[in-house]
Design a protein around this motif. Structure first.
Motif, PDB file in Angstrom:
ATOM      1  N   GLN A 132       0.825  -1.203   0.000  1.00 24.93           N
ATOM      2  CA  GLN A 132       0.000   0.000   0.000  1.00 24.93           C
ATOM      3  C   GLN A 132       0.863   1.258   0.000  1.00 24.93           C
ATOM      4  N   ILE A 133       1.925   1.226   0.771  1.00 24.57           N
ATOM      5  CA  ILE A 133       2.820   2.386   0.820  1.00 24.57           C
ATOM      6  C   ILE A 133       3.465   2.610  -0.537  1.00 24.57           C
ATOM      7  N   VAL A 134       3.896   1.526  -1.166  1.00 19.67           N
ATOM      8  CA  VAL A 134       4.509   1.645  -2.489  1.00 19.67           C
ATOM      9  C   VAL A 134       3.512   2.250  -3.468  1.00 19.67           C
ATOM     10  N   LEU A 135       2.286   1.749  -3.465  1.00 21.80           N
ATOM     11  CA  LEU A 135       1.273   2.295  -4.373  1.00 21.80           C
ATOM     12  C   LEU A 135       1.001   3.767  -4.085  1.00 21.80           C
ATOM     13  N   LEU A 136       0.897   4.119  -2.822  1.00 20.61           N
ATOM     14  CA  LEU A 136       0.661   5.516  -2.465  1.00 20.61           C
ATOM     15  C   LEU A 136       1.831   6.402  -2.891  1.00 20.61           C
ATOM     16  N   GLU A 137       3.029   5.907  -2.733  1.00 15.97           N
ATOM     17  CA  GLU A 137       4.189   6.682  -3.164  1.00 15.97           C
ATOM     18  C   GLU A 137       4.187   6.874  -4.676  1.00 15.97           C
ATOM     19  N   GLU A 138       3.813   5.820  -5.420  1.00 13.75           N
ATOM     20  CA  GLU A 138       3.729   5.946  -6.874  1.00 13.75           C
ATOM     21  C   GLU A 138       2.669   6.973  -7.271  1.00 13.75           C
TER      22      GLU A 138
END
Length: 157
Positions: A132-138
């Motif tokens: 989720q963090i990776v997606l939010l960062e993207e």
């Protein structure tokens, strides 16, 4: 000598306070756990004694030629030394210690398995958070790039 007069109310009040303190003491978890442990320990001791006396000792006696340990003794003058009972008690102790060892190992295995399951659950949750963090960062980076592009376009106009 002067007699000390104590009223009934004072006696009732003090006895009520002591009774309340006693109830609190008994209601503590440690006292109840200890009582349960002693009762179960006594019952467990009877089971172990039966295993030793009725099952193991006859087998051991048959293996070593029919010797009954509990009857072994030596007389020195008027005194009788019952070393057979001592041997019997040592065997009782070793069996109890072995049973407790096995019980603790089983409990540790169950506890460890439960702890491993909890660790795995935490890892899965952390992995989900990481995704989720990776997606939010993207998404954040894409939005930032779009904003930068708009800002550049506005400057050129």
């Amino acid at each position: 000598m002067k007699k000390k007069e104590v009223s009934k109310e004072k006696i009732i009040k003090k006895s009520g306070k002591i009774l309340t303190e006693f109830k609190e003491f008994i209601a503590r978890g440690n006292v109840i756990d200890l009582a349960v442990g002693v009762i179960i320990g006594a019952a467990f001791g009877k089971i172990v004694s039966s295993i030793v006396d009725d099952i193991l000792m006859p087998i051991i006696g048959a293996i070593i030629g029919g010797i009954d340990f509990s009857g072994l003794n030596v007389k020195i003058g008027e005194a009788t030394i019952n070393y057979g009972m001592f041997i019997q008690n040592i065997i009782d102790f070793l069996i109890v210690a072995g049973c407790i060892f096995i019980l603790i190992k089983c409990i540790e295995k169950i506890t460890k398995k439960h702890e491993n399951e909890q660790v795995e659950e935490k890892q899965v949750i952390e992995e989900k958070k990481d995704e989720q963090i990776v997606l939010l960062e993207e998404i954040r980076d894409l939005l930032k790039n779009e904003k930068d592009k708009r800002d550049e376009m506005e400057k050129t106009l």
